[in-house]
Design a protein around this motif. Sequence first.
Motif, mmCIF file in Angstrom:
data_model
loop_
_atom_site.group_PDB
_atom_site.id
_atom_site.type_symbol
_atom_site.label_atom_id
_atom_site.label_comp_id
_atom_site.label_asym_id
_atom_site.label_seq_id
_atom_site.Cartn_x
_atom_site.Cartn_y
_atom_site.Cartn_z
ATOM 1 N N GLU A 273 20.936 -13.605 -5.389
ATOM 2 C CA GLU A 273 21.592 -14.755 -5.231
ATOM 3 C C GLU A 273 21.735 -14.763 -3.747
ATOM 4 N N ARG A 274 22.048 -13.377 -2.994
ATOM 5 C CA ARG A 274 22.300 -13.614 -1.575
ATOM 6 C C ARG A 274 21.136 -14.213 -0.975
ATOM 7 N N ARG A 275 19.814 -13.401 -1.352
ATOM 8 C CA ARG A 275 18.543 -13.944 -0.768
ATOM 9 C C ARG A 275 18.544 -15.408 -0.651
ATOM 10 N N LEU A 276 18.776 -15.945 -2.029
ATOM 11 C CA LEU A 276 18.457 -17.330 -2.141
ATOM 12 C C LEU A 276 19.582 -18.273 -1.440
ATOM 13 N N GLU A 277 20.679 -17.949 -1.015
ATOM 14 C CA GLU A 277 21.573 -18.449 -0.285
ATOM 15 C C GLU A 277 20.999 -18.550 1.108
ATOM 16 N N LEU A 278 20.584 -17.452 1.663
ATOM 17 C CA LEU A 278 20.138 -17.402 2.998
ATOM 18 C C LEU A 278 18.906 -18.172 3.188
ATOM 19 N N GLN A 279 18.059 -18.201 2.079
ATOM 20 C CA GLN A 279 16.992 -19.160 2.192
ATOM 21 C C GLN A 279 17.225 -20.566 2.142
ATOM 22 N N LYS A 280 18.138 -20.928 1.387
ATOM 23 C CA LYS A 280 18.701 -22.270 1.315
ATOM 24 C C LYS A 280 19.275 -22.619 2.629
ATOM 25 N N GLN A 281 20.155 -21.751 3.134
ATOM 26 C CA GLN A 281 20.765 -22.223 4.485
ATOM 27 C C GLN A 281 19.483 -22.255 5.527
ATOM 28 N N TYR A 282 18.581 -21.330 5.634
ATOM 29 C CA TYR A 282 17.575 -21.464 6.708
ATOM 30 C C TYR A 282 16.910 -22.751 6.576
ATOM 31 N N TYR A 283 16.538 -23.255 5.318
ATOM 32 C CA TYR A 283 15.615 -24.458 5.370
ATOM 33 C C TYR A 283 16.583 -25.698 5.543
ATOM 34 N N LYS A 284 17.925 -25.508 5.046
ATOM 35 C CA LYS A 284 18.893 -26.622 5.648
ATOM 36 C C LYS A 284 18.954 -26.923 6.929
ATOM 37 N N MET A 285 19.063 -25.682 7.838
ATOM 38 C CA MET A 285 19.153 -25.788 9.377
ATOM 39 C C MET A 285 17.712 -26.417 9.860
ATOM 40 N N LYS A 286 16.766 -25.752 9.435
ATOM 41 C CA LYS A 286 15.239 -26.348 9.725
ATOM 42 C C LYS A 286 15.471 -27.843 9.777
ATOM 43 N N HIS A 287 15.600 -28.219 8.489
ATOM 44 C CA HIS A 287 15.467 -29.551 8.176
ATOM 45 C C HIS A 287 16.550 -30.645 9.087
ATOM 46 N N ALA A 288 17.731 -29.731 9.223
ATOM 47 C CA ALA A 288 18.605 -30.646 10.353
ATOM 48 C C ALA A 288 18.136 -30.714 11.723
ATOM 49 N N CYS A 289 17.319 -29.655 12.179
ATOM 50 C CA CYS A 289 16.687 -29.907 13.545
ATOM 51 C C CYS A 289 15.634 -30.747 13.511
ATOM 52 N N ASP A 290 14.926 -30.909 12.365
ATOM 53 C CA ASP A 290 13.737 -31.974 12.320
ATOM 54 C C ASP A 290 14.238 -33.144 12.352
ATOM 55 N N GLU A 291 15.293 -33.558 11.581
ATOM 56 C CA GLU A 291 16.120 -34.992 11.667
ATOM 57 C C GLU A 291 16.279 -35.238 12.990
ATOM 58 N N LEU A 292 17.033 -34.250 13.603
ATOM 59 C CA LEU A 292 17.797 -34.530 14.939
ATOM 60 C C LEU A 292 16.590 -34.915 15.893
ATOM 61 N N ARG A 293 15.573 -34.007 15.965
ATOM 62 C CA ARG A 293 14.310 -34.285 16.844
ATOM 63 C C ARG A 293 13.741 -35.715 16.694
ATOM 64 N N LYS A 294 13.710 -36.276 15.513
ATOM 65 C CA LYS A 294 13.261 -37.477 15.202
ATOM 66 C C LYS A 294 14.190 -38.546 15.816
ATOM 67 N N ALA A 295 15.593 -38.320 15.489
ATOM 68 C CA ALA A 295 16.639 -39.126 15.892
ATOM 69 C C ALA A 295 16.450 -39.279 17.735
ATOM 70 N N SER A 296 16.858 -38.055 18.333
ATOM 71 C CA SER A 296 16.912 -38.038 19.730
ATOM 72 C C SER A 296 16.226 -36.977 20.359
ATOM 73 N N GLN A 297 15.529 -37.248 21.159
ATOM 74 C CA GLN A 297 14.792 -35.843 22.017
ATOM 75 C C GLN A 297 16.080 -35.383 22.836
ATOM 76 N N PHE A 298 16.730 -35.919 23.459
ATOM 77 C CA PHE A 298 17.811 -35.484 24.422
ATOM 78 C C PHE A 298 18.695 -34.595 23.509
ATOM 79 N N LEU A 299 19.274 -35.094 22.628
ATOM 80 C CA LEU A 299 20.243 -34.471 21.970
ATOM 81 C C LEU A 299 19.414 -33.050 21.339
ATOM 82 N N TYR A 300 18.436 -33.161 20.797
ATOM 83 C CA TYR A 300 17.878 -32.132 20.199
ATOM 84 C C TYR A 300 17.604 -31.127 21.294
#
Lengths: 332, 188
Positions: free
Chosen positions: B116-143
């Motif tokens: 369960e702990r490993r799964l939590e960390l995995q989900k957290q990691y991929y959420k963070m990655k996805h958020a950064c990808d979206e931010l990059r698409k939205a604004s290069q300066f903010l990214y």
Amino acid sequence: MATRPYLRPRGGNTYLCSFHYQQHYAIHTSSPVSKNSISIVHPVHHRIRYKKNQLQPAYKDILNTPKWDPRSHLFKPQYTQQSRVEEHYNTTVAPDLLLANFVHNEAVIPGRKRQEWDGSSPYHINRPRRSPAGSAVETPDIKPRMFNNVPGLNAIWVHAFVREAVRVNQERTLPTMVMMQQITGKKPRPVYSKSTVMSWRLRKNMMVGAKVKIQGPDMYQFFATLVEIVLPRIKDFKGIENTSGDMFGNISFGLEPADVKLFPEVEGNPELWPNLAGFHITLVTSAQTDPEARTMLSALGLPFVGRERLHNVPSFEALEAIDRKRGIVYSY
Amino acid sequence: MIVSNNFLPRFLRKQTQLLFENGSILRMANVTGPSTFSPRSTVDMKSANGSLTFTRGKRSRGGGELQQKQKMVNMLSLISPRRKQPQRIKMAYEDLLRHRTVHRAWQLVVRTKRVERRLELQKQYYKMKHACDELRKASQFLYESAMERPSSIRFPMEYRIPTLSPPRRIWDATWRSPVEEKQRRRTA
């Protein structure tokens, strides 16, 4: 992966050899071998040392019970109570570290590896590789930080060198060994000197110290005692030096004999411990670099002081160069 | 087992000596408290530890050396597992079954938690990655400003290992982070 020729398993019969091998490997016999015969080389029986006393029928069930079986004499119950530090790490620290260390679109940062010869000369074929550029030994690659490699505390080494053992008597290591056993919960191994230096009155193979490695719940217990009881009461202690580290995530520091007396096992009855030596403590972590290890240890309550040494952490320019190769270019 | 005096608390360290005609000495290592102690009379054998120890030997001038050797022998015996191994547990078949069931159930709980702990960390990691990808698409300066990180990250001392009972001072309303404190001092 090519194997060296002399390590490959030899095909065919190892027992029957042709005549020319007979000269090198066979046992010399009085009767001469005739010209067209095959000589039999008897197999070498490797004798294994065993204690015959241990094969008696009374020991049969003792030796056959595995260590994890509670009926074994080696069985040690673990996790009879909550491991505070471990629970704290798993619940709180690990997710926060994942966030703190996160770098988006990270690439593998290659370490220094042995260099291949370029092939400009025909003598480069099969020549052994050169030593790495800028380092005597190979350094490991820094892998991208993911959910499966969050830095954690793997082991703690406690190592003591007892100077009195060289000057006075080798028995002077014993009080320190008993103290280490009481503090860590594990019996230490003696450390013997490796060379002779007459000016220090040091001979080879003298018992001059002791070392012990602790892992698991014992390790977390020792760490908690250290961080919460011992270190705060050391005079003028501000923190561990930020320069401490072996470049690959292992942090070391030492305790003076006066500081060792602050451990509850020693403090409770000080008259039992007249001559104690200090010791070095090495925290072996699964961090890939020293700054990451320090971040993780600071989350577990260990303070740090001084200017940080960013060894083995690639510079901004180096990271930019790696990203440029992948096609990512930053504009400022 | 022979126990040295130095391993006992001070009040138990009094020594009595009974001298025999042939010159040998019977030395008592453990004695009771000072109120009932009398050197020449017979002494109560039971000590605070509950164990009875004697040292017997010919009268020797090098008493200090013998004591030193005794101390070393004691320390060696403290380290060695001789006569300290616990009795082996004898289990009836039913007891064994009970142990196995409980052990397997606990291992299952531990494994479930670990997964369960490993799964939590995995989900957290991929959420963070996805958020950064979206931010990059939205604004290069903010990214790029979001990607700036400090070279040295430290958790504060107040982020302590939790205890069963709460700390003496539960909440400090006047707490400021060390960085804030420095800035405040500079401006003040």
